[in-house]
Design a protein around this motif. Sequence first.
Motif, PDB file in Angstrom:
ATOM      1  N   LEU A  72      29.542  33.070  67.482  1.00 28.02           N
ATOM      2  CA  LEU A  72      29.416  33.008  66.026  1.00 28.02           C
ATOM      3  C   LEU A  72      30.739  33.492  65.434  1.00 28.02           C
ATOM      4  O   LEU A  72      31.027  34.691  65.426  1.00 28.02           O
ATOM      5  CB  LEU A  72      28.270  33.901  65.545  1.00 28.02           C
ATOM      6  CG  LEU A  72      28.023  33.893  64.032  1.00 28.02           C
ATOM      7  CD1 LEU A  72      27.556  32.522  63.567  1.00 28.02           C
ATOM      8  CD2 LEU A  72      26.994  34.959  63.640  1.00 28.02           C
ATOM      9  N   PRO A  73      31.579  32.582  64.942  1.00 30.92           N
ATOM     10  CA  PRO A  73      32.887  32.986  64.431  1.00 30.92           C
ATOM     11  C   PRO A  73      32.768  33.667  63.073  1.00 30.92           C
ATOM     12  O   PRO A  73      31.876  33.370  62.278  1.00 30.92           O
ATOM     13  CB  PRO A  73      33.633  31.650  64.313  1.00 30.92           C
ATOM     14  CG  PRO A  73      32.555  30.642  64.080  1.00 30.92           C
ATOM     15  CD  PRO A  73      31.349  31.131  64.846  1.00 30.92           C
ATOM     16  N   ASN A  74      33.668  34.591  62.821  1.00 31.27           N
ATOM     17  CA  ASN A  74      33.662  35.352  61.573  1.00 31.27           C
ATOM     18  C   ASN A  74      34.923  35.093  60.763  1.00 31.27           C
ATOM     19  O   ASN A  74      36.014  34.923  61.326  1.00 31.27           O
ATOM     20  CB  ASN A  74      33.578  36.858  61.864  1.00 31.27           C
ATOM     21  CG  ASN A  74      32.254  37.257  62.478  1.00 31.27           C
ATOM     22  OD1 ASN A  74      31.200  36.779  62.086  1.00 31.27           O
ATOM     23  ND2 ASN A  74      32.318  38.141  63.474  1.00 31.27           N
ATOM     24  N   SER A 115      45.396  38.300  45.659  1.00 28.45           N
ATOM     25  CA  SER A 115      45.721  37.665  46.939  1.00 28.45           C
ATOM     26  C   SER A 115      44.496  37.708  47.846  1.00 28.45           C
ATOM     27  O   SER A 115      43.692  38.636  47.788  1.00 28.45           O
ATOM     28  CB  SER A 115      46.910  38.355  47.615  1.00 28.45           C
ATOM     29  OG  SER A 115      46.575  39.666  48.016  1.00 28.45           O
ATOM     30  N   PHE A 116      44.387  36.688  48.684  1.00 29.08           N
ATOM     31  CA  PHE A 116      43.246  36.541  49.588  1.00 29.08           C
ATOM     32  C   PHE A 116      43.793  36.212  50.968  1.00 29.08           C
ATOM     33  O   PHE A 116      44.330  35.132  51.192  1.00 29.08           O
ATOM     34  CB  PHE A 116      42.328  35.422  49.091  1.00 29.08           C
ATOM     35  CG  PHE A 116      40.969  35.402  49.730  1.00 29.08           C
ATOM     36  CD1 PHE A 116      40.814  35.199  51.091  1.00 29.08           C
ATOM     37  CD2 PHE A 116      39.826  35.571  48.970  1.00 29.08           C
ATOM     38  CE1 PHE A 116      39.559  35.168  51.676  1.00 29.08           C
ATOM     39  CE2 PHE A 116      38.558  35.544  49.530  1.00 29.08           C
ATOM     40  CZ  PHE A 116      38.429  35.342  50.889  1.00 29.08           C
ATOM     41  N   ARG A 117      43.671  37.167  51.882  1.00 31.28           N
ATOM     42  CA  ARG A 117      44.125  36.973  53.255  1.00 31.28           C
ATOM     43  C   ARG A 117      42.934  36.604  54.135  1.00 31.28           C
ATOM     44  O   ARG A 117      41.888  37.263  54.103  1.00 31.28           O
ATOM     45  CB  ARG A 117      44.803  38.237  53.788  1.00 31.28           C
ATOM     46  CG  ARG A 117      45.090  38.172  55.293  1.00 31.28           C
ATOM     47  CD  ARG A 117      45.778  39.402  55.812  1.00 31.28           C
ATOM     48  NE  ARG A 117      45.768  39.412  57.286  1.00 31.28           N
ATOM     49  CZ  ARG A 117      46.815  39.732  58.034  1.00 31.28           C
ATOM     50  NH1 ARG A 117      47.966  40.066  57.460  1.00 31.28           N
ATOM     51  NH2 ARG A 117      46.709  39.731  59.364  1.00 31.28           N
ATOM     52  N   PHE A 118      43.123  35.559  54.965  1.00 32.54           N
ATOM     53  CA  PHE A 118      42.090  35.115  55.896  1.00 32.54           C
ATOM     54  C   PHE A 118      42.460  35.548  57.318  1.00 32.54           C
ATOM     55  O   PHE A 118      43.562  35.261  57.799  1.00 32.54           O
ATOM     56  CB  PHE A 118      41.963  33.589  55.885  1.00 32.54           C
ATOM     57  CG  PHE A 118      41.328  33.016  54.656  1.00 32.54           C
ATOM     58  CD1 PHE A 118      39.959  32.826  54.578  1.00 32.54           C
ATOM     59  CD2 PHE A 118      42.103  32.652  53.562  1.00 32.54           C
ATOM     60  CE1 PHE A 118      39.373  32.281  53.448  1.00 32.54           C
ATOM     61  CE2 PHE A 118      41.528  32.112  52.435  1.00 32.54           C
ATOM     62  CZ  PHE A 118      40.154  31.922  52.370  1.00 32.54           C
ATOM     63  N   ASP A 119      41.520  36.220  57.965  1.00 29.34           N
ATOM     64  CA  ASP A 119      41.607  36.475  59.399  1.00 29.34           C
ATOM     65  C   ASP A 119      40.331  35.957  60.041  1.00 29.34           C
ATOM     66  O   ASP A 119      39.233  36.144  59.502  1.00 29.34           O
ATOM     67  CB  ASP A 119      41.770  37.962  59.683  1.00 29.34           C
ATOM     68  CG  ASP A 119      43.165  38.464  59.367  1.00 29.34           C
ATOM     69  OD1 ASP A 119      44.057  38.300  60.216  1.00 29.34           O
ATOM     70  OD2 ASP A 119      43.369  39.010  58.262  1.00 29.34           O
ATOM     71  N   VAL A 120      40.477  35.313  61.183  1.00 32.43           N
ATOM     72  CA  VAL A 120      39.331  34.771  61.914  1.00 32.43           C
ATOM     73  C   VAL A 120      39.140  35.615  63.173  1.00 32.43           C
ATOM     74  O   VAL A 120      40.086  35.846  63.929  1.00 32.43           O
ATOM     75  CB  VAL A 120      39.556  33.295  62.282  1.00 32.43           C
ATOM     76  CG1 VAL A 120      38.396  32.776  63.120  1.00 32.43           C
ATOM     77  CG2 VAL A 120      39.724  32.458  61.022  1.00 32.43           C
ATOM     78  N   THR A 121      37.923  36.095  63.380  1.00 29.29           N
ATOM     79  CA  THR A 121      37.620  36.909  64.556  1.00 29.29           C
ATOM     80  C   THR A 121      36.438  36.314  65.315  1.00 29.29           C
ATOM     81  O   THR A 121      35.690  35.495  64.775  1.00 29.29           O
ATOM     82  CB  THR A 121      37.282  38.365  64.154  1.00 29.29           C
ATOM     83  OG1 THR A 121      36.128  38.360  63.292  1.00 29.29           O
ATOM     84  CG2 THR A 121      38.450  39.006  63.407  1.00 29.29           C
TER      85      THR A 121
END
Length: 918
Positions: free
Chosen positions: A404-406, A439-445
């Motif tokens: 399940l990616p976050n 600002s909106f930073r995206f990180d995928v975990t």
Amino acid sequence: MWLFATTITLAQTVRGRVTDATTGANLPGVSILVTGQNTGAITDANGAYSLPLSPGPYTLRVSFVGYTTQTIPVQVAAGTDATADIRLVESLASLNEVVVVGSRSTQARSSTQTVAPVDVIQSRDLVATGQVDLTQQLTFVAPSFNSSRQTVSDGTDHVDPATLRGLGPDQVLVLLNGKRRHNQALINLNGTVGRGSVGTDLNAIPSSAISRIEVLRDGASSQYGSDAIAGVINLQLKEQPGTTVNAQVGQQYKGDGQVAQVGINHGFKLGDKGFLSLTGEFRHRGATNRAGDYTGPVYVNWNASQQTGESVAAYVARRQALYQQDQALIRQNGFDVSNNLQVGNARVQNAGFFLNARVPIQGTSASFYATGGLNYRRGLAAGFYRYPYQTTQVITALYPNGFLPNIQSSINDQSLLMGVNGETKGWRWDISNVYGGNSFRFDVTNSNNASLAYLGVLNNPTSFYAGTLSFYQNTTDLGAAKDFGKQLNLSSFNVAAGLTYRNDQYRIRPGEAASYLNFSPQSGQVGGAQVFPGYQPSNAVNARRNVYGAYVDLESDVTDRLLLNAAGRYEYYTDFGGNLAGKLAARYRFSEAFSLRGSVSNGFRAPSLHQRYFSAISTVFVSTGQGLEPRQTGTFRNDSPIAQAFGVPPLGAERSLNFSIGVTSRPLTNVSLTIDAYRIRINNRIIYSNQFSRGTSGAGLIVANILNGAGQTDVNSAQFFANAVNTQTQGIDLVLATNPRLNTGTLDITLAANFNQTKLIGEIQRPANLPTDATLGNFLFNRQDSARLTSAQPRSKIQLTFNYRLRKFGAVLRISRFGTVESYDPINPALDETFNPRFVTDLNVSYRVLKNLNLTLGANNLLNVYPDPLRVVNAPTPERYGSAVLDNSSFGRFIYGRNATQFGFNGGYYFLNLSASF
């Protein structure tokens, strides 16, 4: 009931204390002015004041937000000290409150005396909702305002879309202390309310810093500029001295969604008329999950299509065999079918700090003022589960049971307003500059890049930096106003004019290479981080534009019965041209008990820089009538060669024509009523198109040729922003307030309602170079998009509120009726959904433990009401095939609809709230 009580001995100093007439609580920040003089005082944290005066007769004007203003005659003479203790009574709901937004006149007008409808919402009203986010607080106190948290919608899980009168998030303008507030960096792209729009992140402003909110429900582009088609929301920050603390803990009935919040505001007096107000707020909100048990394929894809030449019997037998294999592997591996999707609120941690200050400039009539804020929010939300059978998306050696990616968000928001205002020879002037950014930073975990499978388990990354969106805005305003009423022998004739300059900047920073690259295209594996492929270098942009504006605003009490207002504004945008907006409004008072008001205006909304310059390639789950299918979809800039090849015209402004008419009435001294009807026609609304998908014939072949010619061979479909549709929204707003006389205690009753309907007008614009294709349909704006625009928000919202106070006890009961919403399938009408109206009941009971300490126990959605569940028609099983497969729930994972929501689907929430003032 006493309005005030005084015990005065003639003296040259008047001292006293101001308290609430009902509760006896001290009231800090009350303004006490000597009428006709530039002299006054403000009560301190204990409600005390001291006012030195020379001998003579005076009249004191005692006022405080939310309370009835009182005037007290005082005769001051030499002698012993005097005492004037004052007890103020809360004013009738919000209809008596003097409003600021919508007028540049100095004439004090309540919301029943203005030419346009204005809701006035006090900070205590926000706290009484039991909600912790500002958007949710407004949803439960302002019927024309709507905001529902979204789920499984990428960045929109972390920033709630907010709307007014059923229009879009980008068609309402937000002001902070009367100055334009910057937009958010995120553009809403998924299948939510406000798809394709850019709103303002209201949750970046701590509710603990807010004194009151004014909601102008009328077109106001001519007064405040672009975006004010539906109206204006003005947030006024606290100014009074003293300390207030508000803390809450709570959780959902289901046991999740735990909340812990604390907000502290402290105000200082700076000299006689200056102040400094500081606010800090921290909030933790746990995730919620209302997903159902998964019934689809996990390890073996038994939901495969019928093969060419395969008989029905053979097809069913093959599906049954595959199904049994899959079930055996599920049991063998202990796969949890109830825990592979998160459908609910994202987990959020939020910290904010704000200051608000004013300092008189010594020796002048001018003052320096400043407002600044910092807010940081960190969120965690999930996408769709990637199952082991999806071998093009999953590295099974790394995740043998799928994953399940976050999406982990980091949102930073900052702003600084500074200005000087004063009065010179009757002219009130104001010079200010406000700089703000988001600002909106995206990180995928907990994810993978499937094209890196060849690296092996040890060398494969599972987390990725996917890029950052940012938007910054700098606005300079110069305004002046003067009332020429006396010269013209009128009660008032206010003339206001001003100049504005604004600079907008929008940036996209790419993510790391592993977040977007396909490292082995020949393998058939999908490149990029699963759930959110990163922004690529080709998506990077640093775009700017300048906006120049000028306005004139006239307002006059022509007679003691007739009030007129006229406004005009011209704005020029360096990236696409100019717009002119105007407004005429009037109110006629037939008697003290009845007035008629109305307005006509045209407005505009300039395309945002986000809509002009955003581009990305992402994985989009598309409804095919047989379930959700992942597709690599490219969003291409409106001015790109690909958009031009499709025949998509350049973006222009949305233009509106607004009409409203209403009545205000006070049939009794303790009853107020406003009814306002409106019609808003918007031409050339900007939409985010549906997918133009590649195919082997007709329009699909044209799409394939365009994408291949541009080197986008991995992209299955394309999307754009375009001026495509015209809409008409009409509705009625109603507010009825009363405080019936009781033998014991006080009771405020408010009935507020909004009824609205939006429909499409005229033809939908189509790309010039694509034929109408019966197989592929209308890609630009399909039936699902139509429902999202016209019926995904409640067509009615009715709220009945009872607020009772008896000495140390208080209780608030609110019953909200959310009207019908609908969602349509893009292809199959059999999958359309209608969700019936629901009643949501909120109740809280408070007790004043100490003089300045209040304890509240409450429950939102007391009766644990949920919306209608999704219909599941012929859910996919091994025995079903072809057109018989109809499943809105996506194999049971969605119990409730996520494309159209009335009030969310988290169920009941109980909380304990502690508030104190010192």
